[in-house]
Design a protein around this motif. Structure first.
Motif, PDB file in Angstrom:
ATOM      1  N   GLU A 186      51.575  51.573   4.568  1.00  0.00           N
ATOM      2  CA  GLU A 186      51.461  51.892   3.144  1.00  0.00           C
ATOM      3  C   GLU A 186      51.456  53.398   2.930  1.00  0.00           C
ATOM      4  OE1 GLU A 186      50.045  53.163  -0.524  1.00  0.00           O
ATOM      5  OE2 GLU A 186      48.812  53.424   1.285  1.00  0.00           O
ATOM      6  N   PHE A 187      50.711  54.111   3.774  1.00  0.00           N
ATOM      7  CA  PHE A 187      50.652  55.576   3.667  1.00  0.00           C
ATOM      8  C   PHE A 187      52.043  56.172   3.857  1.00  0.00           C
ATOM      9  CE2 PHE A 187      50.585  59.635   5.898  1.00  0.00           C
ATOM     10  CZ  PHE A 187      49.773  60.417   5.095  1.00  0.00           C
ATOM     11  N   ALA A 188      52.774  55.700   4.847  1.00  0.00           N
ATOM     12  CA  ALA A 188      54.110  56.239   5.124  1.00  0.00           C
ATOM     13  C   ALA A 188      55.054  56.006   3.954  1.00  0.00           C
ATOM     14  CB  ALA A 188      54.667  55.611   6.401  1.00  0.00           C
ATOM     15  N   SER A 189      55.022  54.812   3.385  1.00  0.00           N
ATOM     16  CA  SER A 189      55.913  54.497   2.261  1.00  0.00           C
ATOM     17  C   SER A 189      55.556  55.314   1.028  1.00  0.00           C
ATOM     18  CB  SER A 189      55.828  53.005   1.936  1.00  0.00           C
ATOM     19  OG  SER A 189      56.290  52.225   3.012  1.00  0.00           O
ATOM     20  N   ARG A 190      54.258  55.407   0.749  1.00  0.00           N
ATOM     21  CA  ARG A 190      53.824  56.161  -0.431  1.00  0.00           C
ATOM     22  C   ARG A 190      54.093  57.654  -0.255  1.00  0.00           C
ATOM     23  NH1 ARG A 190      48.799  57.837  -1.097  1.00  0.00           N
ATOM     24  NH2 ARG A 190      48.078  56.273   0.426  1.00  0.00           N
ATOM     25  N   SER A 191      53.936  58.156   0.948  1.00  0.00           N
ATOM     26  CA  SER A 191      54.220  59.568   1.205  1.00  0.00           C
ATOM     27  C   SER A 191      55.678  59.894   0.941  1.00  0.00           C
ATOM     28  CB  SER A 191      53.843  59.936   2.644  1.00  0.00           C
ATOM     29  OG  SER A 191      52.444  59.832   2.844  1.00  0.00           O
ATOM     30  N   ALA A 192      56.577  58.988   1.314  1.00  0.00           N
ATOM     31  CA  ALA A 192      58.001  59.197   1.034  1.00  0.00           C
ATOM     32  C   ALA A 192      58.253  59.230  -0.468  1.00  0.00           C
ATOM     33  CB  ALA A 192      58.831  58.092   1.692  1.00  0.00           C
ATOM     34  N   ALA A 193      57.582  58.325  -1.188  1.00  0.00           N
ATOM     35  CA  ALA A 193      57.727  58.313  -2.646  1.00  0.00           C
ATOM     36  C   ALA A 193      57.184  59.605  -3.260  1.00  0.00           C
ATOM     37  CB  ALA A 193      57.000  57.098  -3.226  1.00  0.00           C
ATOM     38  N   LEU A 194      56.044  60.073  -2.753  1.00  0.00           N
ATOM     39  CA  LEU A 194      55.447  61.304  -3.270  1.00  0.00           C
ATOM     40  C   LEU A 194      56.349  62.511  -3.021  1.00  0.00           C
ATOM     41  CD1 LEU A 194      51.761  60.686  -2.149  1.00  0.00           C
ATOM     42  CD2 LEU A 194      52.511  60.997  -4.507  1.00  0.00           C
ATOM     43  N   ARG A 195      56.923  62.596  -1.827  1.00  0.00           N
ATOM     44  CA  ARG A 195      57.825  63.717  -1.522  1.00  0.00           C
ATOM     45  C   ARG A 195      58.975  63.768  -2.520  1.00  0.00           C
ATOM     46  NH1 ARG A 195      57.011  62.034   3.827  1.00  0.00           N
ATOM     47  NH2 ARG A 195      58.986  60.890   3.837  1.00  0.00           N
ATOM     48  N   ALA A 196      59.553  62.606  -2.765  1.00  0.00           N
ATOM     49  CA  ALA A 196      60.687  62.548  -3.690  1.00  0.00           C
ATOM     50  C   ALA A 196      60.262  62.871  -5.119  1.00  0.00           C
ATOM     51  CB  ALA A 196      61.331  61.158  -3.625  1.00  0.00           C
ATOM     52  N   TRP A 197      59.128  62.345  -5.546  1.00  0.00           N
ATOM     53  CA  TRP A 197      58.639  62.521  -6.913  1.00  0.00           C
ATOM     54  C   TRP A 197      58.275  63.977  -7.192  1.00  0.00           C
ATOM     55  CZ3 TRP A 197      59.442  60.226 -11.142  1.00  0.00           C
ATOM     56  CH2 TRP A 197      58.542  60.194 -12.205  1.00  0.00           C
ATOM     57  N   ILE A 198      57.579  64.591  -6.247  1.00  0.00           N
ATOM     58  CA  ILE A 198      57.205  66.002  -6.397  1.00  0.00           C
ATOM     59  C   ILE A 198      58.441  66.890  -6.356  1.00  0.00           C
ATOM     60  CG2 ILE A 198      55.975  67.922  -5.302  1.00  0.00           C
ATOM     61  CD1 ILE A 198      53.905  65.785  -4.341  1.00  0.00           C
ATOM     62  N   GLY A 199      59.341  66.609  -5.423  1.00  0.00           N
ATOM     63  CA  GLY A 199      60.557  67.406  -5.328  1.00  0.00           C
ATOM     64  C   GLY A 199      61.389  67.350  -6.593  1.00  0.00           C
ATOM     65  N   ALA A 200      61.508  66.154  -7.173  1.00  0.00           N
ATOM     66  CA  ALA A 200      62.276  66.000  -8.406  1.00  0.00           C
ATOM     67  C   ALA A 200      61.621  66.748  -9.563  1.00  0.00           C
ATOM     68  CB  ALA A 200      62.424  64.518  -8.743  1.00  0.00           C
ATOM     69  N   ARG A 210      47.926  67.003   4.856  1.00  0.00           N
ATOM     70  CA  ARG A 210      48.627  68.200   5.332  1.00  0.00           C
ATOM     71  C   ARG A 210      50.054  68.287   4.801  1.00  0.00           C
ATOM     72  NH1 ARG A 210      48.742  67.354  10.706  1.00  0.00           N
ATOM     73  NH2 ARG A 210      46.623  68.140  10.967  1.00  0.00           N
ATOM     74  N   GLU A 211      50.777  67.208   4.906  1.00  0.00           N
ATOM     75  CA  GLU A 211      52.176  67.225   4.463  1.00  0.00           C
ATOM     76  C   GLU A 211      52.275  67.458   2.959  1.00  0.00           C
ATOM     77  OE1 GLU A 211      55.479  63.878   3.782  1.00  0.00           O
ATOM     78  OE2 GLU A 211      54.947  64.114   5.903  1.00  0.00           O
ATOM     79  N   LEU A 212      51.407  66.802   2.204  1.00  0.00           N
ATOM     80  CA  LEU A 212      51.390  66.968   0.748  1.00  0.00           C
ATOM     81  C   LEU A 212      51.148  68.423   0.369  1.00  0.00           C
ATOM     82  CD1 LEU A 212      51.080  65.845  -2.223  1.00  0.00           C
ATOM     83  CD2 LEU A 212      48.642  65.642  -1.704  1.00  0.00           C
ATOM     84  N   LEU A 213      50.132  69.048   0.970  1.00  0.00           N
ATOM     85  CA  LEU A 213      49.806  70.425   0.631  1.00  0.00           C
ATOM     86  C   LEU A 213      50.875  71.393   1.112  1.00  0.00           C
ATOM     87  CD1 LEU A 213      45.950  70.458   1.234  1.00  0.00           C
ATOM     88  CD2 LEU A 213      47.184  70.320  -0.934  1.00  0.00           C
ATOM     89  N   GLY A 214      51.502  71.076   2.227  1.00  0.00           N
ATOM     90  CA  GLY A 214      52.608  71.908   2.679  1.00  0.00           C
ATOM     91  C   GLY A 214      53.748  71.908   1.679  1.00  0.00           C
ATOM     92  N   GLN A 215      54.036  70.744   1.112  1.00  0.00           N
ATOM     93  CA  GLN A 215      55.079  70.666   0.094  1.00  0.00           C
ATOM     94  C   GLN A 215      54.673  71.407  -1.170  1.00  0.00           C
ATOM     95  OE1 GLN A 215      56.197  66.717  -1.223  1.00  0.00           O
ATOM     96  NE2 GLN A 215      58.015  67.469  -2.301  1.00  0.00           N
ATOM     97  N   LEU A 216      53.429  71.241  -1.604  1.00  0.00           N
ATOM     98  CA  LEU A 216      52.980  71.935  -2.819  1.00  0.00           C
ATOM     99  C   LEU A 216      53.014  73.451  -2.638  1.00  0.00           C
ATOM    100  CD1 LEU A 216      49.990  69.755  -4.083  1.00  0.00           C
ATOM    101  CD2 LEU A 216      52.395  69.681  -4.747  1.00  0.00           C
ATOM    102  N   LEU A 217      52.675  73.928  -1.450  1.00  0.00           N
ATOM    103  CA  LEU A 217      52.746  75.364  -1.185  1.00  0.00           C
ATOM    104  C   LEU A 217      54.192  75.848  -1.259  1.00  0.00           C
ATOM    105  CD1 LEU A 217      51.486  78.052  -0.294  1.00  0.00           C
ATOM    106  CD2 LEU A 217      51.699  77.266   2.087  1.00  0.00           C
ATOM    107  N   ALA A 218      55.103  75.122  -0.611  1.00  0.00           N
ATOM    108  CA  ALA A 218      56.511  75.528  -0.616  1.00  0.00           C
ATOM    109  C   ALA A 218      57.106  75.483  -2.017  1.00  0.00           C
ATOM    110  CB  ALA A 218      57.305  74.627   0.327  1.00  0.00           C
TER     111      ALA A 218
END
Length: 315
Positions: free
Chosen positions: A182-196, A232-240
């Motif tokens: 569940e974490f892996a699937s939701r993380s992929a969705a979050l990456r896409a949603w934040i990036g968009a 970690r991955e979430l915050l790394g994306q928000l920083l970038a």
């Protein structure tokens, strides 16, 4: 002829003028946790209604960690939120689904409870809750992420709002070396949603992006290079994304029940503060407060906050 020309020009200019107008929104979270807070929550929301806010957001945990995750409780909270005269947005927290496997919570399957939250609170993914709902975008509109009704997005003037299902208590990553599915699937969705969201903000040269989640993601530890794997991955994306964005970024969260408004995000490699990134943490039980955020387009800082503590009548 002159009058019609002026009216036509006014019609063209009005959206831009409206977009530049100051506005306010309200945030609260981690309540109600007990009978007193549940009794007085409608009065808190009525007070928020009186403030002329454009939207109210509850950033998660609509019950305590020891209460049962029963449908009856969900339906009770939904009725309170739907009574709001201000468009109302709910962001799920760990007490609302991820921790529902606890015996005291009814020993539910967390994924079944998350599905039930989506059915009840996001029955219409294209709009908020409340008596006068606001139209929103939903990640569920993307067939690749059709389950994620709770990821919503809307724009007010030059500011884009984005909700994220990031619960506290470890982000449902699990205790095994391999993160939960569940974490892996939701993380992929979050990456896409934040990036968009940031792509849109940059393309439209917006002044601000507001991200709202429940979890306190341990910004200080991440900034010091000690961040755990759950965030970690979430915050790394928000920083970038913040580095690549000319406007201001506001992360709103709850979870640790301490109101804060600060700039704790640093680049772990350089130690440099990310100055366009601000964190706003909402109060939580036993403090029945909310935070008013005033937005002043064209000004710096873009976001200004006013804490509002609730005092029961007669006290």
């Amino acid at each position: 002829m002159l009058r019609s020309t002026l009216l036509a020009l006014a019609a063209l200019l009005s959206p831009a003028l409206q977009a530049a107008e100051p506005f306010s929104f309200g945030v609260l979270g981690d309540i109600p946790y007990n009978r007193f807070e549940r009794q007085h929550l409608p009065e808190v929301l009525a007070g928020m209604d009186a403030e002329g806010l454009r939207v109210v957001v509850h950033d998660g945990d609509i019950k305590s960690g020891g209460e049962r995750c029963d449908d009856a409780l969900y339906e009770d909270r939904l009725a309170v939120f739907q009574a709001s005269h201000t468009p109302f947005v709910f962001v799920p927290g760990d007490n609302d689904w991820a921790d529902c496997q606890r015996k005291s919570n009814g020993a539910y399957d967390p994924l079944e409870r998350l599905a039930r939250l989506r059915e009840l609170f996001f029955a219409r993914p294209g709009q908020t809750l409340g008596r006068y709902p606001l139209a929103v975008d939903s990640q569920a509109d993307d067939p690749a992420f059709g389950a994620y009704r709770e990821h919503q997005r809307w724009q007010i003037g030059p500011v884009l709002f984005v909700t994220l299902n990031v619960p506290g208590g470890g982000n449902n990553i699990g205790r095994q070396p391999q993160p939960s599915a569940e974490f892996a699937s939701r993380s992929a969705a979050l990456r896409a949603w934040i990036g968009a969201a940031f792509s849109r903000a940059r393309a439209q040269k917006l002044e601000g992006v507001v991200l709202i989640q429940q979890a306190n993601p341990d910004l200080e530890d991440f900034s010091a290079g000690r961040g755990g794997r759950a965030y970690r991955e979430l915050l790394g994306q928000l920083l970038a994304e913040s580095k690549a964005f000319a406007g201001e970024v506001l992360l709103v969260h709850g979870d640790s029940h301490v109101h804060r408004f600060d700039q704790p995000l640093r680049d772990p490699a350089s130690g440099k503060v990310q100055t366009n990134f601000t964190r706003l943490e909402t109060w939580g039980s036993p403090f029945m407060g909310w935070v008013k955020v005033d937005v002043a387009p064209g000004a710096r800082p873009l976001f200004r906050v006013t804490p509002r503590m609730y005092t029961a009548r007669g006290n």
